[in-house]
Scaffold this motif. Structure first.
Motif, PDB file in Angstrom:
ATOM      1  N   THR A 138      12.108  -7.134 -83.485  1.00  0.00           N
ATOM      2  CA  THR A 138      10.865  -6.923 -82.768  1.00  0.00           C
ATOM      3  C   THR A 138       9.729  -6.806 -83.773  1.00  0.00           C
ATOM      4  O   THR A 138       9.962  -6.604 -84.967  1.00  0.00           O
ATOM      5  N   GLY A 139       8.503  -6.932 -83.296  1.00  0.00           N
ATOM      6  CA  GLY A 139       7.348  -6.753 -84.168  1.00  0.00           C
ATOM      7  C   GLY A 139       7.391  -7.660 -85.384  1.00  0.00           C
ATOM      8  O   GLY A 139       7.546  -8.881 -85.273  1.00  0.00           O
ATOM      9  N   GLU A 140       7.261  -7.063 -86.562  1.00  0.00           N
ATOM     10  CA  GLU A 140       7.233  -7.826 -87.806  1.00  0.00           C
ATOM     11  C   GLU A 140       8.497  -8.654 -87.993  1.00  0.00           C
ATOM     12  O   GLU A 140       8.431  -9.804 -88.453  1.00  0.00           O
ATOM     13  N   ALA A 141       9.651  -8.096 -87.640  1.00  0.00           N
ATOM     14  CA  ALA A 141      10.909  -8.821 -87.836  1.00  0.00           C
ATOM     15  C   ALA A 141      10.966 -10.073 -86.953  1.00  0.00           C
ATOM     16  O   ALA A 141      11.413 -11.135 -87.399  1.00  0.00           O
ATOM     17  N   ALA A 142      10.530  -9.973 -85.701  1.00  0.00           N
ATOM     18  CA  ALA A 142      10.549 -11.139 -84.813  1.00  0.00           C
ATOM     19  C   ALA A 142       9.610 -12.224 -85.319  1.00  0.00           C
ATOM     20  O   ALA A 142       9.947 -13.412 -85.290  1.00  0.00           O
ATOM     21  N   ARG A 143       8.442 -11.826 -85.788  1.00  0.00           N
ATOM     22  CA  ARG A 143       7.493 -12.814 -86.308  1.00  0.00           C
ATOM     23  C   ARG A 143       8.035 -13.495 -87.562  1.00  0.00           C
ATOM     24  O   ARG A 143       7.930 -14.715 -87.718  1.00  0.00           O
ATOM     25  N   ARG A 144       8.618 -12.705 -88.459  1.00  0.00           N
ATOM     26  CA  ARG A 144       9.186 -13.293 -89.676  1.00  0.00           C
ATOM     27  C   ARG A 144      10.351 -14.219 -89.341  1.00  0.00           C
ATOM     28  O   ARG A 144      10.516 -15.272 -89.959  1.00  0.00           O
ATOM     29  N   TYR A 145      11.165 -13.824 -88.387  1.00  0.00           N
ATOM     30  CA  TYR A 145      12.296 -14.645 -87.960  1.00  0.00           C
ATOM     31  C   TYR A 145      11.821 -16.022 -87.520  1.00  0.00           C
ATOM     32  O   TYR A 145      12.358 -17.061 -87.945  1.00  0.00           O
ATOM     33  N   ALA A 146      10.800 -16.041 -86.676  1.00  0.00           N
ATOM     34  CA  ALA A 146      10.329 -17.301 -86.131  1.00  0.00           C
ATOM     35  C   ALA A 146       9.545 -18.128 -87.136  1.00  0.00           C
ATOM     36  O   ALA A 146       9.671 -19.360 -87.172  1.00  0.00           O
ATOM     37  N   ASP A 147       8.744 -17.472 -87.958  1.00  0.00           N
ATOM     38  CA  ASP A 147       7.773 -18.192 -88.792  1.00  0.00           C
ATOM     39  C   ASP A 147       8.150 -18.326 -90.261  1.00  0.00           C
ATOM     40  O   ASP A 147       7.608 -19.188 -90.955  1.00  0.00           O
ATOM     41  N   GLU A 148       9.096 -17.501 -90.745  1.00  0.00           N
ATOM     42  CA  GLU A 148       9.432 -17.523 -92.162  1.00  0.00           C
ATOM     43  C   GLU A 148      10.915 -17.753 -92.430  1.00  0.00           C
ATOM     44  O   GLU A 148      11.278 -18.511 -93.332  1.00  0.00           O
ATOM     45  N   TRP A 149      11.773 -17.094 -91.685  1.00  0.00           N
ATOM     46  CA  TRP A 149      13.193 -17.101 -92.033  1.00  0.00           C
ATOM     47  C   TRP A 149      13.943 -18.310 -91.491  1.00  0.00           C
ATOM     48  O   TRP A 149      14.959 -18.716 -92.060  1.00  0.00           O
ATOM     49  N   THR A 150      13.489 -18.872 -90.374  1.00  0.00           N
ATOM     50  CA  THR A 150      14.231 -19.963 -89.738  1.00  0.00           C
ATOM     51  C   THR A 150      14.159 -21.239 -90.568  1.00  0.00           C
ATOM     52  O   THR A 150      13.069 -21.734 -90.867  1.00  0.00           O
ATOM     53  N   VAL A 151      15.326 -21.752 -90.930  1.00  0.00           N
ATOM     54  CA  VAL A 151      15.442 -22.965 -91.746  1.00  0.00           C
ATOM     55  C   VAL A 151      15.740 -24.182 -90.863  1.00  0.00           C
ATOM     56  O   VAL A 151      15.232 -25.279 -91.102  1.00  0.00           O
ATOM     57  N   ALA A 152      16.574 -23.992 -89.843  1.00  0.00           N
ATOM     58  CA  ALA A 152      16.961 -25.093 -88.965  1.00  0.00           C
ATOM     59  C   ALA A 152      17.422 -24.522 -87.630  1.00  0.00           C
ATOM     60  O   ALA A 152      17.894 -23.392 -87.549  1.00  0.00           O
ATOM     61  N   VAL A 153      17.269 -25.335 -86.580  1.00  0.00           N
ATOM     62  CA  VAL A 153      17.716 -24.963 -85.236  1.00  0.00           C
ATOM     63  C   VAL A 153      18.503 -26.136 -84.664  1.00  0.00           C
ATOM     64  O   VAL A 153      18.020 -27.267 -84.654  1.00  0.00           O
ATOM     65  N   ARG A 154      19.726 -25.873 -84.202  1.00  0.00           N
ATOM     66  CA  ARG A 154      20.561 -26.923 -83.622  1.00  0.00           C
ATOM     67  C   ARG A 154      20.992 -26.540 -82.210  1.00  0.00           C
ATOM     68  O   ARG A 154      21.275 -25.371 -81.941  1.00  0.00           O
ATOM     69  N   ASP A 155      21.070 -27.521 -81.347  1.00  0.00           N
ATOM     70  CA  ASP A 155      21.587 -27.318 -79.991  1.00  0.00           C
ATOM     71  C   ASP A 155      23.110 -27.450 -80.052  1.00  0.00           C
ATOM     72  O   ASP A 155      23.637 -28.542 -80.302  1.00  0.00           O
ATOM     73  N   VAL A 156      23.815 -26.347 -79.836  1.00  0.00           N
ATOM     74  CA  VAL A 156      25.275 -26.382 -79.884  1.00  0.00           C
ATOM     75  C   VAL A 156      25.879 -26.233 -78.490  1.00  0.00           C
ATOM     76  O   VAL A 156      27.052 -25.896 -78.350  1.00  0.00           O
TER      77      VAL A 156
END
Length: 202
Positions: A138-156
């Motif tokens: 939540t908060g800072e962690a959710a923003r970082r997750y979406a905007d900084e930490w995510t490298v790739a997203v796959r539909d599994v």
């Protein structure tokens, strides 16, 4: 070897770890297509990530629950994942960890991440006698997750359906052969997690 009561099990490499989420198609499809979450993904809401594929299957019903029809494998940086762990608070009060309930409530209110331990699942989605991590951001962690930490997203979602088809046919060996190769994750040690996680080497 007997499994510890609590352990992070995940698919990971030298610099990234894969976590799972499930969304309706209007979020999941563009996220997988573009490799990042679309504007419809709310950064001001808590989001829960699961390193365990089978726990995600239990939660989303193999991608058949309403609003969870698109199952995503989200590859995030290990640095980001471990930042969330270091800044997390257990989602429930534990006297041995927090001392008193008021202390826990203060930590929970301030923490940008929450640790929850849920029963791991087998291929038939039955509860096992040990637990796996669910991490709320939540908060800072959710923003970082979406905007900084995510490298790739796959539909599994197709993978989930293929595994479930083997389970329904009674071919558990074939189903197991398709599972992501998860192994114990060397998380940073912290009593706040509610478990004696081994320290990361290197």
């Amino acid at each position: 070897m007997q499994e510890p009561q609590r352990r992070i099990r995940a698919l990971y490499g030298e610099s990234t770890i894969t976590v799972y989420q499930a969304y309706p198609p209007e979020i999941g499809v563009p996220a997988a297509r573009d490799g990042r979450f679309p504007p419809a993904w709310k950064r001001d809401r808590m989001t829960w990530i699961k390193p365990s594929f089978l726990w995600m299957m239990y939660r989303c019903g193999w991608g058949e629950k309403a609003g969870q029809e698109t199952v995503l494998a989200v590859e995030v940086t290990r640095d980001g994942f471990e930042w969330a762990l270091r800044h997390a608070c257990l989602s429930g009060y534990v006297h041995a960890v927090h001392g008193d309930r008021a202390t826990w409530q203060r930590r929970l209110k301030r923490a940008p991440a929450r640790v929850q331990w849920d029963p791991e699942r087998d291929l038939r989605l039955r509860a096992l006698p040990y637990r796996s991590l669910q991490l709320g951001l939540t908060g800072e962690a959710a923003r970082r997750y979406a905007d900084e930490w995510t490298v790739a997203v796959r539909d599994v979602t197709p993978l989930a359906r293929a595994i479930r088809a083997h389970v329904n046919d009674g071919d558990l060996d074939a189903a197991a052969g398709l599972l992501p190769p998860e192994r114990p994750y060397p998380a940073p040690p912290a009593a706040e997690f509610g478990c004696p996680c081994p320290g990361r080497a290197g």
